[in-house]
Scaffold this motif. Structure first.
Motif, PDB file in Angstrom:
ATOM      1  N   VAL A 103      97.041   5.921  -9.599  1.00 23.20           N
ATOM      2  CA  VAL A 103      96.020   5.759  -8.405  1.00 23.20           C
ATOM      3  C   VAL A 103      94.808   4.972  -8.893  1.00 23.20           C
ATOM      4  CG1 VAL A 103      94.303   6.918  -7.136  1.00 23.20           C
ATOM      5  CG2 VAL A 103      96.616   8.053  -7.226  1.00 23.20           C
ATOM      6  N   PHE A 104      94.549   5.092 -10.001  1.00 25.03           N
ATOM      7  CA  PHE A 104      93.525   4.017 -10.617  1.00 25.03           C
ATOM      8  C   PHE A 104      94.023   2.753 -10.752  1.00 25.03           C
ATOM      9  CE2 PHE A 104      90.867   8.080 -12.034  1.00 25.03           C
ATOM     10  CZ  PHE A 104      90.018   7.661 -11.301  1.00 25.03           C
ATOM     11  N   ALA A 105      95.057   2.552 -11.110  1.00 24.96           N
ATOM     12  CA  ALA A 105      95.842   1.280 -11.153  1.00 24.96           C
ATOM     13  C   ALA A 105      95.865   0.424 -10.046  1.00 24.96           C
ATOM     14  CB  ALA A 105      97.055   1.379 -11.920  1.00 24.96           C
ATOM     15  N   PHE A 106      96.468   1.274  -8.908  1.00 23.97           N
ATOM     16  CA  PHE A 106      96.687   0.610  -7.470  1.00 23.97           C
ATOM     17  C   PHE A 106      95.140   0.315  -6.961  1.00 23.97           C
ATOM     18  CE2 PHE A 106      97.279   0.707  -2.817  1.00 23.97           C
ATOM     19  CZ  PHE A 106      98.255   0.052  -2.789  1.00 23.97           C
ATOM     20  N   ASP A 149      92.531   5.510 -19.998  1.00 28.68           N
ATOM     21  CA  ASP A 149      92.457   3.960 -19.906  1.00 28.68           C
ATOM     22  C   ASP A 149      92.243   3.107 -18.784  1.00 28.68           C
ATOM     23  OD1 ASP A 149      92.414   4.344 -22.819  1.00 28.68           O
ATOM     24  OD2 ASP A 149      94.663   3.512 -23.065  1.00 28.68           O
ATOM     25  N   MET A 150      93.171   3.922 -17.864  1.00 24.54           N
ATOM     26  CA  MET A 150      93.180   3.080 -16.354  1.00 24.54           C
ATOM     27  C   MET A 150      91.902   3.649 -15.704  1.00 24.54           C
ATOM     28  SD  MET A 150      94.480   0.910 -14.679  1.00 24.54           S
ATOM     29  CE  MET A 150      95.969   0.604 -15.729  1.00 24.54           C
ATOM     30  N   ALA A 151      91.705   4.745 -15.703  1.00 30.27           N
ATOM     31  CA  ALA A 151      90.201   5.282 -14.900  1.00 30.27           C
ATOM     32  C   ALA A 151      89.076   4.292 -15.462  1.00 30.27           C
ATOM     33  CB  ALA A 151      90.219   6.640 -15.168  1.00 30.27           C
ATOM     34  N   VAL A 156      85.081  -0.387 -14.806  1.00 28.22           N
ATOM     35  CA  VAL A 156      84.683  -1.532 -15.736  1.00 28.22           C
ATOM     36  C   VAL A 156      84.902  -2.661 -14.747  1.00 28.22           C
ATOM     37  CG1 VAL A 156      84.978  -2.871 -17.585  1.00 28.22           C
ATOM     38  CG2 VAL A 156      84.845  -0.806 -17.996  1.00 28.22           C
ATOM     39  N   VAL A 157      86.015  -2.790 -14.148  1.00 31.44           N
ATOM     40  CA  VAL A 157      86.458  -3.943 -13.133  1.00 31.44           C
ATOM     41  C   VAL A 157      85.491  -3.870 -12.007  1.00 31.44           C
ATOM     42  CG1 VAL A 157      87.974  -4.828 -11.442  1.00 31.44           C
ATOM     43  CG2 VAL A 157      88.766  -4.228 -13.954  1.00 31.44           C
ATOM     44  N   MET A 158      85.197  -2.608 -11.316  1.00 29.34           N
ATOM     45  CA  MET A 158      84.645  -2.552 -10.248  1.00 29.34           C
ATOM     46  C   MET A 158      83.022  -2.659 -10.469  1.00 29.34           C
ATOM     47  SD  MET A 158      86.567  -1.711  -7.770  1.00 29.34           S
ATOM     48  CE  MET A 158      88.188  -2.423  -8.613  1.00 29.34           C
ATOM     49  N   ALA A 159      82.617  -2.167 -11.662  1.00 29.56           N
ATOM     50  CA  ALA A 159      81.179  -2.663 -12.034  1.00 29.56           C
ATOM     51  C   ALA A 159      80.933  -3.904 -12.123  1.00 29.56           C
ATOM     52  CB  ALA A 159      80.800  -1.711 -13.281  1.00 29.56           C
TER      53      ALA A 159
END
Length: 170
Positions: A103-106, A149-151, A156-159
């Motif tokens: 879910v976090f990857a998607f 890791d994916m969470a 990190v990507v969103m921030a």
């Protein structure tokens, strides 16, 4: 007459681009979500995260993650919380342990697409960048692992994208 042809061509291009975007996200859904239950937990980290999440569910202690009855402060508790919820809904299975990572990857790929599209106004660039991110082998592997890791990657990507958006806000 040429103007109506130009409008018609633009409409067809936009329609084909929209179709490509939907197809791309359907493929990513398949890559991230299919086969989560195909194998058992094979990595030591996967087993530890899954067991700590299961113990959290069993004890009802959502404040202190535990592994084999001992406190586990190695990672923030969010991954244990979402894995516990998944296990509560789906049982103690590899699927339930790995589903939060998928879910976090998607969400990461979709958020990345939305960010690039919003910042540049170029959907073709946004879908290309999203394909590059989501089709990366290490990203695909981590998307199906029962680890934090994916969470962490998602936040990190969103921030980072939030910082960039604020820096360039008009």
């Amino acid at each position: 007459m040429t103007n109506s042809k130009h409008v018609l061509n633009n409409h067809k291009l936009n329609q084909s681009l929209s179709s490509m975007i939907w197809i791309t996200f359907a493929i990513f859904a398949g890559l991230f979500f299919l086969n989560l239950n195909l194998t058992g937990l094979f990595d030591v980290d996967e087993a530890i995260f899954a067991e700590a999440s299961y113990e959290m569910l069993e004890t009802g202690d959502y404040v202190t993650p535990q592994y084999n009855g001992e406190p586990r402060y190695h990672k923030p508790p969010l991954i244990y919380w979402v894995q516990s919820i998944s296990m509560d809904l789906l049982g103690k299975t590899p699927l339930a342990a790995r589903l939060p990572s998928a879910v976090f990857a998607f969400l990461t790929v979709f958020g990345f697409y939305a960010f690039i599209s919003g910042m540049t106004g170029n959907k073709r660039l946004a879908i290309t960048a999203s394909i590059i991110l989501g089709a990366n082998l290490s990203f695909l592997v981590i998307s199906q692992a029962s680890t934090a890791d994916m969470a962490l990657n998602f936040f990190v990507v969103m921030a980072t994208m939030g910082l960039i958006a604020n820096l360039y806000a008009k």
